[in-house]
Structures are given as structure tokens and as C-alpha cells.
Design a protein around this motif. Structure first.
Motif, short mmCIF file in Angstrom:
data_model
loop_
_atom_site.label_atom_id
_atom_site.label_comp_id
_atom_site.label_asym_id
_atom_site.label_seq_id
_atom_site.Cartn_x
_atom_site.Cartn_y
_atom_site.Cartn_z
N LYS A 207 15.80 22.62 8.93
CA LYS A 207 15.20 23.55 9.89
C LYS A 207 14.95 22.90 11.25
N GLY A 208 15.12 21.59 11.35
CA GLY A 208 14.96 20.90 12.62
C GLY A 208 13.54 20.73 13.07
N ARG A 209 12.57 20.87 12.16
CA ARG A 209 11.16 20.77 12.55
C ARG A 209 10.54 19.43 12.14
N ARG A 210 11.15 18.74 11.23
CA ARG A 210 10.61 17.45 10.79
C ARG A 210 11.63 16.35 11.08
N GLY B 233 18.66 11.56 18.22
CA GLY B 233 19.15 12.82 17.65
C GLY B 233 18.66 14.00 18.45
N TYR B 234 19.22 15.15 18.15
CA TYR B 234 18.93 16.39 18.88
C TYR B 234 18.36 17.42 17.93
N SER B 235 17.21 17.99 18.29
CA SER B 235 16.58 19.06 17.53
C SER B 235 16.89 20.38 18.20
N GLU B 236 17.74 21.17 17.54
CA GLU B 236 18.12 22.46 18.12
C GLU B 236 16.97 23.45 18.08
N ALA B 237 16.05 23.28 17.13
CA ALA B 237 14.94 24.22 17.01
C ALA B 237 14.04 24.17 18.23
N PHE B 238 13.79 22.98 18.77
CA PHE B 238 12.90 22.84 19.92
C PHE B 238 13.65 22.44 21.19
N ARG B 239 14.98 22.29 21.10
CA ARG B 239 15.78 21.84 22.25
C ARG B 239 15.19 20.55 22.81
N ALA C 75 17.36 34.42 25.80
CA ALA C 75 15.96 34.62 25.47
C ALA C 75 15.46 33.50 24.57
N ASP C 76 16.38 32.97 23.77
CA ASP C 76 16.00 31.87 22.89
C ASP C 76 15.71 30.61 23.68
N LYS D 255 5.81 24.35 15.87
CA LYS D 255 5.36 22.96 15.84
C LYS D 255 4.24 22.76 14.82
N ILE D 256 3.37 23.75 14.69
CA ILE D 256 2.29 23.63 13.70
C ILE D 256 2.84 23.85 12.30
#
Length: 1080
Positions: free
Chosen positions: A645-648, A597-603, A102-103, A169-170
Motif C-alpha cells: 500500500k506504500g504507507r509503511r 525509494g519512491y512512495s506513490e501513495a504520498f508522492r 485531483a489525486d 499517514k495516521i
């Protein structure tokens, strides 16, 4: 808050992917609560599956036969079309089925909400935010945001995961709340960066100044044409023909006109064309002639004379096998068409006719008497014809003039079948007894019917034009200085108007492959326009191009991507293009990729290039999601890191700055730099100490710079913390190239001289210094690159008492060596081995989550996998076990990262590519390739193929003495023959394949044992005669293959017979005579 750079140079267009096929998870829906999800399966009943902590949901099916799965070939076709798969193939493996979660459902449906928002939707969203503010809620959390999005946008094909992704993202800071201003800023900046990326990708330029080739004094150049092999041909009015290569180097020149007597005016040319199918050069003259010359030798071949008028503009086109059309325009506004069939035969026939001025000549009156020649003359314009062209795609004649009512006309070649007009011509034919073709040629020119032509009325007429069938576009330019874009079938109004020239338009050309328009005006200003945006991409002024004199001819050659201009001299302006990888190579960037690099938060995968371009890729498909350029101005981006957090995104560049980004819309959030000038940043990392977050950077300033990252600090530009005292007094003496951390208190940094310093993060003191020894086969240290390019901690060993004497730090060294260090006992080297099989320096090291495998990448592009489960627990002399190795790139690997719990490997290189591999080295694909992949479907991967450039690279070839040029091929063959000759058979050894011993009796028994039918059946009869026409194949070796070889007897003991007695050996006799003479 400042929004960062408004204009950023980029190397490729941004592209937002929108998938129109919703995920199966969207159709089935999901209900979350108390950690449980209800998932419908294709089976007869619905199962309830407990959601693991990682959020993965594994769908279990009661009956495998009831599943409606797609075959793998259908999955691959759907991926090619841009659709995402809904099921997983049977043979994909259980390990990859666990990806279905689901993620990860947002990976199965990439429908972007912000792409579906209209202005009315934004107004409703604003009212909803204001309604919450009136109720006392200044910022919305995830639940309220999901509620208003579903209510205001009324989008039924989106799910909660997509809304959550947009919210994340926001909310780049991760505080769990957003306001209306943040929502508008995100959407606005995203589309601004997308527009800027697209415009940058279309940027074009010519190489200035132009390459000028002077010409001798003479008449103006009539035109510039090119042969199929890119030979540029120019003709002057006096008949001088010049051949140039594509680089504008003169190959040949000749004056084709014969010298006339003094009392006669010299012949002058008006225009020319090339007949590549017949190797002829056509030149129109002022004596109302069309002359044909051999294209290679420029010898006269034949000519058509006595034309009605002087041909001012000439064109040629092949209309079919051995068919062509020659057309020209004159000063009366007429377009004359000469249609010829059996062209080769007609030209050979004309060549045999009597000569006039040393050239076989035939009048047009005699030529049209042949059934293979048709002569048609149309009255088209009210002024002389400025250009004429035959359009192969439209099968029509296009001509232009300065006459406004008939500025440009697209008309048919032959008149259409009009019954009344045909009957009228038949009656005239019967009454006058003349052929229609001759009547068409010698009377007044005919007027086309209204339905046979399309007339474009243009202010001040049209001097030049070009037609493109691919874009369905007609471009005209004239005296009014405007370039008009038309639909060829809609003459009423132009579809676009390009304004920018200050002088009449002299030349226009459409480059259909690039989607551009090249235009040249009479003041020698050259412009490049984009067809889609109708915007000017480039302008070259005469001062920059160094073009002097009055323009006489221009030509843009798409195959060479260059513009040729003729004035007082010849000028070449090639189109400036970036260096493209040759062959079958697929690139992710147009510049070398220095980090990814890889962002796990947004894949998502983020890659940065030397051109300061940041690209965001979808990890599940390899498609580009977003891009922004100019992140560090014109400086390269050398390193990157993600926040916890993988967002920035944090990037470091050669400008000495660290910048924090919301990489989903290109917004620059913060800038970290020193107050004074900063040197290049080589590496950076995030560090958590207690509850505080820091960013550590190292580089050419030879210091450890620590920046405090706090959401409460509103300063856009921040300075580093005060440096450690040990760093100032006894820090690195050379540039620091890499840094690695080991929570809670260890930090290691490596420099260019190979020194590694382990720091205590709490006190800032130096814990130990490590210097790797040089390889034993290198005695001169100054010739060896000792730099430490990569460091990695064995975190499971560092804090444990059981591993107090074991190695907990791994570093790269000189000549492909990898070193294992113990840092808890003052620093000690426990093991060292050569990790690179090709002796190239190791650039990146990475460990799996269990720290049982070590991945090492070198400057040659190889990736090595070593088993270090129990390695370096004490001093080691041997190298660890090499589990696997493969070549991932053809140049140095700049990034190496293990993702998806050790199942995938992400690499980037200076060969401009970012690639994804399985942990076993199976090639999944290159980010940016045309075909998308699915990590859930191994059948969509590139495996078992490998990148083409790796396959053909010399370093990828197998090792052999001949390939390394240490041994020649004859030496190897002679060595094999010597070994075979010296080898002696041993009585105890047995041959691997003993020769069969078959006697005649065995053959007779085998024949008797076979049973043959007494009568041939239909099937046997057919088989007998099926291959009667094929050459016989007896099988097995030929007779001469079984011949035995015998050694030649040594005949050195044989003596030459004495033939001097019989005077039969003249050679011996001459020697004897000379000897006798000398004695006397």
C-alpha cells in the motif's frame, strides 16, 4: 506498543515545509461523485470531465487565448520563493500536463494541517472523538474524520485531499479506520522527531585532545590575534613575538624590545593589536607608550610616548579610507581614543623624528597638534578596563570592567553636538587660547552625556564580551560564572542566561556563521552554546583537552574554525566537522546514500544513508519534508522496501535487523530479527502469496529469511519462519547480495561468488542454478569480482508459453557484463554483453513497465539505456541497441528506480546525493538543493546543465589517447604532419572547398554594379565617423597569410671549399698540424 528508539543520531536538521499559497484546485473546489469531477476552466463555460481510473483529470479549455497563464520566468521565480505553480507553461509538453490531477492536488498545496492545530483545537477534536465513541463508533473512517476536522479546526484553506493525506499517514496499516490515540501518537512523534533532528543538526564538537605546542619558559602570553591570511600572532610580556600558521606551527619569533642597562627596569608589554592595512604591529607598553613595528620584519618603526596612563587593553580598527582609530583602556576606568586621518602620511612623518632607544619617538602632546590627529579621553568605568573594542557596525566604543554599575558601556566616539556645552567650550577657548583637542587630552577625563552611551549594570561586572551585528546580540561573561545574552539596545534585562560554568568566565566569542557561542572559564573548561536554543552543545574538560596551567589568552578563528588557547603552552582545538563535498557540489545527505525509494501513495521519496538517517523528500519539489535518525543505531541502512500500500517503510541494516516504520513520523512499528546474532542484511523485498504478506531478506548469513507480516500479530519483535530444507542443504556458499521475485512462484538470489539460484516459492526447492562465465580476456578468475549485484525478472516473458525458450531473468556480472538467462528449461545463458562502456561493474538493473527498455547503472555513476524489446528471445551473439547513456553520479550508483509511468528516473549514489532525471537523461535536480523544481514545468529543471562535480571529473572527459596518457602531445603533432606529408593528391578527387578564382575584371564589374549616393546623408555621415577611434578591421587574411611556401632544396651535395691552402681554416689547420706531429 513500543515506539522504537527515543534518541536517534542524525546528520541534518528536520524541516517541515509549509506552503502559504493554496492550489488553484482549492479555490475552484471539486465535487466527487459517480466517478465525475466538475472542473472550472478559465474559459467561458465549465466542463465536466470523466475521471480516469488512475484519478487523473485533464482540464480542457475552449479558448486558449482566454487562459491566464504565467510566463515561465514567473514560474521559476515563484519556485525560488517557495510557492507552487497554479498553471502549466505552454512549452512544457502534453506528456507532463497529464500530471495535473485531483489525486496530485496535494502536490500543489502542501499546507500541513497538523502545523495549524492549537491546543484548543486538540481539545475540540478529542471531544468529537469521544462523542462518536458514545454513539457506538469506536474508530472513525475517512468520511467521519473529514467531517470533524472541518468542524473542529475551522480551517478554510485546506481541501479534502489534504485531510485524506493526513488520514493515510495516521492509518499506516491501511485498515481504513483511526482512533484518538493513534492521532495523538502520530502528532507527538512527528514533533519529537523534528525536535530531535534539529538538535542533532546543531551538534558541535571540538577535536580532542588538543594539539599542544610547548613554549619556552617566559612571561605569560598577553593575547592572541590573527592576520587576514590566518597567521596567528602571540606576544608575551617581555616583548617576544611569535608567528604561527593556522595549524599552530611556529613560523617566526623575535624579541622586539631593546636590551636595557642593568640599572634600568626592563620594558614590559601590556597588550597589542594588528594594523593589517599598513602592515604594522602595535604594542602597548608599561612605559606609557604605543609602539609601531613592521609586521613582516618586526623592525621598529615609530612610537607614541608620554601617554596619560598605562594602556592596559588596546584595540585598533580602520574607520575609512586612510583613517583609523586606536583606543585603549587604563587602570582608572578611562577609555582613550586616538583618531588619525591620512594614516600613511602621519606614520611616515613620525618615522623621520629623532630616535629614543633606537626608535623614532613623538610625544602625544606634539602628535595632537596635527590636524590629522584627534585625542579624546572618556571617563567610563569605576574600575580598570578589562576589555575594549571598536564596533564597526555600530560606530561605537564598547568597553567592560568589573565595576557593577558600569560593567559594560557602549558609547560614542565623539561627543554629540550640545549647544550649551559647545558655547561653554568656545568661551573657554577664547579665554585660555588653547585648542580643544589638547584640552581634552590633558585635563581630567570627560564624562559622556547620558544620551551618548548605553550602560549595562551586571552583577560582579564583566570580564569579557563579544558583539554580533548579524544576530543583534551582545554576550558578556564575568566573575559570577554566568554568560548573559543581551540586546545591545536594551540594557535593562538580558534576553538569555547560559548557566553551566563552575568558574569565572575568561573568554567568550560569537560565531555568527554557525550561530554558536564559544566560552572558556578559568578552570580551562570549554563550552559551545547554540544561540537560538540557548543550550549547551559541547563541553571539553581539561582532562580531555590536556590543557595545563593558568589561562592567559584565547581566540576563536571563524575562518579556520578552530579555538586557540594560551597557557603554559599553545593549544589548538579545531572544530570537528563532517567531511564536506568540495566545490560546487550539492548533497542530499552528509553520508553516502545506500538506498532510496519512491512512495506513490504520498508522492514522496525516501532515502537512507550510511549514518542510519532516513530522509523524506517531496517528489514534486525536491524539498525535504521529514527526517529521523538512528534508525538502526549506529549501523548503516543498506536496503529498503515499501509495503504493497506504500504507507509503511521496511529498512534493513548492518545490524542484521529489519524494521518497519511509519516514515511520516518516525515511529518504529515492528522489528524482524533472528533470535541469535544476525549478519548484515543486503537486500529485502515484499512478497504476496495468496492473501498472506511476507518480507524476504538476504545478507551475509547466506540464507533466505522469510518473515510473516500480519497486522494481527502484536509482537513488536518477531523471528523468521523456518528455513527451507534446500536452503540449508544446498543453498549459497557465499554472502547473498541481491534478491528478486517473479509472481507467482519464482524467487532469484545472487551471491558474492556470482552464483544465482532460482527458487520455487511454493515448495522451497531449487529450480535451477546459474553461474555466469568469465569474460574472455580474463584468465585468472581470482582477480575478477564475480559478484551478482542486481537481478530483475522479465515478468511478461516468465509465465508465457510463447516465451518458453526466451530469457526471463537479467543479472549483472563481472567487468560490467549483463547476462540474460532462461530459467524454465533448467537454466541456460542466452545472451551476454558488456553494458558498461568504462568496464565498471553494473550495480543496478531496472526495467520499464512494458519491459522494452533496460536501464543499467554502474560503479562509475553511468546510466545506460538498452532496447530489449525483442532481445534474447533466443540465443544472441550481439549486444542490444544502446538508446542513450549519461553520467548521473561521480561514484557508484546504489539505487535506480523508474517512477511516474516511466517518465522519471530516480537515482542515489555513494557521493551523498539523490537525483531525479527524466527518462531521456534530462537533469531535473538534486534533492536538497536550494531551488525547488516542479515536475510539471521543465523550465524549472536544471537541464541542460549537469552537476558541476560530474562536469569536472576526469572520467567524464572525452576519450583520447593523450588524456589516457598512451600518447604524448608531440607524437600526435608529428603523426599529423607525417600523414599530411605522405598524402598524395588524386586526380579524381575534388577539393571540398575549391579556391575562388577572381580576376581583376570581376572586381571591376562588381564595383560598377554597386550604386553609391552622390551625396552623403546624415545617417551615412554618422556611420562614417562613429568608429573613427576604433582600430581598423580590414577583414580577411593578412598579406603574409597568402604567401606561398616552398620546399628547401637539398644542399647535401655541396662540397666544402678547401681553404687550408690559404690558411683560412684554423680548425682544419690545427688538425693538419696534429696529424703531422703524430706522424713524426
Amino acid at each position: 506498543m513500543p515506539l522504537g528508539n527515543k534518541v536517534r543520531p542524525t546528520s541534518a536538521g528536520g524541516k517541515l515545509e509549509t506552503q502559504n499559497t493554496s492550489s488553484i484546485l482549492v479555490r475552484l473546489g471539486s465535487a466527487t461523485g459517480n466517478g465525475r469531477c466538475r472542473v472550472k476552466t478559465p474559459g467561458p463555460e465549465t466542463q465536466t470531465v470523466r475521471t480516469p481510473p488512475g484519478g487523473r483529470v485533464v482540464t480542457l479549455q475552449d479558448d486558449p487565448e482566454d487562459t491566464d497563464e504565467r510566463p515561465e520566468w514567473l514560474e521559476r521565480e515563484l519556485l525560488k520563493q517557495g510557492h507552487r505553480r497554479h498553471t502549466i507553461a505552454i512549452g512544457d509538453g502534453f506528456a507532463f500536463r497529464s500530471f495535473t490531477s485531483a489525486d496530485h492536488s496535494r502536490g500543489l498545496c502542501k499546507l500541513r494541517i497538523d502545523q495549524k492545530v492549537s491546543l484548543e483545537d486538540l481539545e475540540r477534536l478529542k471531544l468529537a472523538f469521544e462523542e462518536f465513541q458514545r454513539g457506538g463508533i469506536q474508530a472513525l473512517d475517512m468520511r467521519n474524520f473529514r467531517q470533524i476536522v472541518k468542524k473542529c479546526l475551522k480551517l478554510h484553506d485546506i481541501n479534502d485531499d489534504q485531510i485524506q493525506e493526513l488520514f493515510m499517514k495516521i492509518d499506516y496499516s491501511g485498515n481504513g479506520q483511526i482512533v484518538w490515540d493513534e492521532f495523538c501518537t502520530y502528532v507527538q512523534l512527528e514533533y519529537m522527531e523534528k525536535e530531535e533532528s534539529v538538535s542533532r543538526s546543531k551538534r558541535a564538537a571540538l577535536v580532542l585532545p588538543a594539539c599542544i605546542r610547548p613554549m619556552c619558559h617566559g612571561e605569560p602570553v598577553l593575547g592572541i590575534r590573527a592576520t587576514p591570511d590566518d597567521i596567528v600572532v602571540t606576544v608575551r610580556e617581555e616583548g617576544a613575538v611569535y608567528y604561527w600558521n593556522s595549524e599552530l606551527q611556529l613560523q617566526k619569533s623575535k624579541n622586539v624590545f631593546q636590551q636595557r642597562p642593568v640599572n634600568r627596569k626592563p620594558k614590559w608589554a601590556t597588550d597589542f593589536a594588528i594594523m593589517p592595512q599598513y602592515n604594522k604591529l602595535i604594542i602597548a607598553t608599561g612605559d606609557r607608550e604605543i609602539q609601531f613595528y613592521e609586521l613582516l620584519s618586526l623592525e621598529p618603526y615609530c612610537q607614541l610616548s608620554a601617554l596619560e596612563t598605562v594602556p592596559l587593553r588596546l584595540d585598533y580598527s580602520s574607520t575609512g579610507p586612510d583613517e583609523c582609530v586606536i583606543l585603549y583602556g587604563d587602570a582608572q576606568g578611562c577609555v582613550t581614543i586616538i583618531l588619525i586621518t591620512l594614516v600613511g602620511e602621519m606614520l611616515r612623518l613620525w618615522k623621520k623624528l629623532p630616535m629614543v632607544e633606537n626608535m623614532p619617538n613623538i610625544g602625544i602632546d606634539s602628535a595632537v597638534l596635527s590636524p590629522n590627529v584627534t585625542y579624546i579621553r572618556w571617563k567610563v568605568h569605576g574600575d580598570w578596563v578589562t576589555q575594549v573594542k571598536y564596533s564597526e557596525s555600530m560606530r561605537a566604543i564598547v568597553s567592560s570592567s568589573n565595576h557593577e554599575p558600569s560593567a559594560l558601556v557602549i558609547g560614542c566616539t565623539r561627543p554629540t553636538m550640545n549647544i550649551e556645552q559647545t558655547l561653554r567650550e568656545i568661551r573657554e577657548f577664547c579665554r585660555e587660547g588653547k585648542t580643544r583637542k589638547v584640552q581634552a587630552g590633558h585635563g581630567s577625563p570627560q564624562q559622556r552625556a547620558a544620551g551618548d552611551q548605553t550602560v549595562f549594570s551586571i552583577y560582579k561586572g564583566a570580564k569579557t564580551f563579544d558583539l554580533c551585528k548579524k544576530h543583534n546580540l551582545l554576550v558578556t561573561g564575568g566573575m559570577d560564572r554566568f554568560i548573559r545574552m543581551w540586546n545591545p539596545y536594551v540594557p535593562g534585562k538580558p534576553t538569555g542566561l547560559l548557566i553551566g560554568h563552575c568558574a569565572p568566565i575568561f573568554y567568550v566569542s560569537i560565531s555568527s556563521e554557525d550561530g554558536r557561542i564559544f566560552s572558556v572559564s578559568m578552570d580551562s573548561i570549554i563550552k559551545i552554546w547554540d544561540i537560538q536554543d540557548q543550550s549547551c552543545l559541547f563541553t571539553a574538560h581539561p582532562k580531555a583537552s590536556l590543557i595545563r596551567g593558568e589561562l592567559s589568552a584565547c581566540l576563536y578563528l571563524p575562518s579556520v574554525k578552530a579555538l586557540y588557547v594560551a597557557s603554559d603552552s599553545m593549544a589548538l582545538l579545531p572544530l570537528r566537522t563532517r567531511t564536506q563535498v568540495q566545490g560546487h557540489s550539492i548533497v542530499s545527505h552528509k553520508e553516502p546514500v545506500l538506498c532510496c525509494g519512491y512512495s506513490e501513495a504520498f508522492r514522496q521519496v525516501v532515502s537512507c544513508s550510511e549514518g542510519s538517517v532516513v530522509k523524506v523528500w517531496d517528489f514534486d519539489t525536491g524539498r525535504q519534508v521529514f527526517e529521523f535518525g538512528g534508525a538502526h543505531g549506529v549501523s548503516a541502512i543498506t536496503c529498503l522496501a515499501f509495503d504493497p500500500k506504500g504507507r509503511r517503510l521496511i529498512t534493513g541494516g548492518r545490524d542484521g535487523c529489519l524494521k518497519v516504520w511509519n516514515f511520516n513520523n518516525g515511529q518504529c512499528l515492528k522489528i524482524f530479527r533472528k533470535d541469535h546474532g544476525s549478519a548484515e542484511v543486503c537486500d529485502c523485498t515484499y512478497l504476496n502469496v495468496n492473501r498472506n504478506t511476507y518480507i524476504i531478506s538476504v545478507g551475509w548469513n547466506r540464507r533466505i529469511d522469510i518473515y510473516f507480516d500480519s497486522a494481527e500479530d502484536l509482537h513488536h519483535v518477531q523471528s523468521p519462519q523456518p528455513p527451507w530444507q534446500d536452503d540449508l542443504k544446498s543453498g549459497h556458499k557465499e554472502d547473498i547480495l541481491c534478491v528478486a521475485q517473479c509472481p507467482p512462484s519464482l524467487l532469484a538470489s545472487g551471491s558474492y561468488d556470482g552464483e544465482i539460484i532460482v527458487w520455487n516459492l511454493v515448495s522451497g526447492h531449487v529450480q535451477c542454478r546459474l553461474v555466469a562465465p568469465l569474460p574472455t580476456d580474463y584468465t585468472h578468475s581470482e582477480d575478477v569480482d564475480k559478484s551478482a549485484l542486481s537481478l530483475v525478472f522479465l515478468r511478461t516473458r516468465a509465465p508465457g508459453i510463447a516465451f518458453i525458450s526466451a530469457a526471463c531473468l537479467v543479472s549483472s556480472g563481472a567487468q560490467g557484463y549483463v547476462h540474460f538467462w532462461n530459467v524454465l528449461n533448467g537454466g541456460k545463458l542466452l545472451a551476454s554483453f558488456e553494458a558498461s562502456r568504462v568496464k565498471y561493474q553494473v550495480t543496478k538493473l531496472v526495467l520499464t513497465g512494458e519491459e522494452d527498455l533496460l536501464y543499467a547503472a554502474d560503479q562509475a555513476g553511468f546510466v545506460y539505456v538498452y532496447d530489449i524489446t525483442s532481445y534474447a528471445l533466443g540465443p544472441e551473439q550481439e549486444a542490444p541497441k544502446l538508446e542513450n547513456y549519461w553520467r548521473a553520479h561521480i561514484s557508484s550508483i546504489t539505487s535506480l528506480q523508474i517512477v511516474e509511468d516511466g517518465l522519471m528516473l530516480l537515482t542515489s549514489s555513494t557521493d551523498c546525493t539523490v537525483r531525479l532525471w527524466s527518462a531521456d537523461g534530462e537533469f531535473i535536480g538534486t534533492f536538497g538543493q536550494e531551488e525547488s523544481w516542479s515536475i510539471h514545468t521543465p523550465s524549472s529543471w536544471k537541464h541542460p546543465t549537469i552537476p558541476y562535480e560530474i562536469l569536472i571529473h576526469p572520467l567524464s572527459m572525452p576519450a583520447h589517447s593523450i588524456l589516457e596518457q598512451r600518447t604524448s602531445t608531440p607524437d600526435v603533432i608529428n603523426a599529423d604532419q607525417t600523414e599530411a606529408k605522405d598524402a598524395k593528391p588524386h586526380s579524381s578527387s575534388k577539393p571540398r572547398h575549391p579556391p575562388p578564382q577572381i580576376s581583376d575584371g570581376d572586381i571591376d564589374e562588381e564595383i560598377k554594379s554597386l550604386i553609391y549616393p552622390s551625396q552623403q546623408g546624415k545617417r551615412l555621415h554618422h556611420e562614417i565617423f562613429k568608429n573613427t577611434n576604433k582600430p581598423p578591421n580590414h577583414g580577411g587574411p593578412k598579406v603574409y597569410h597568402t604567401l606561398k611556401c616552398f620546399d628547401i632544396d637539398d644542399t647535401s651535395t655541396c662540397k666544402k671549399p678547401d681553404l687550408s691552402i690559404a690558411a683560412m681554416d684554423p680548425f682544419f689547420s690545427r688538425i693538419a698540424v696534429k696529424g703531422t706531429t703524430g706522424t713524426q
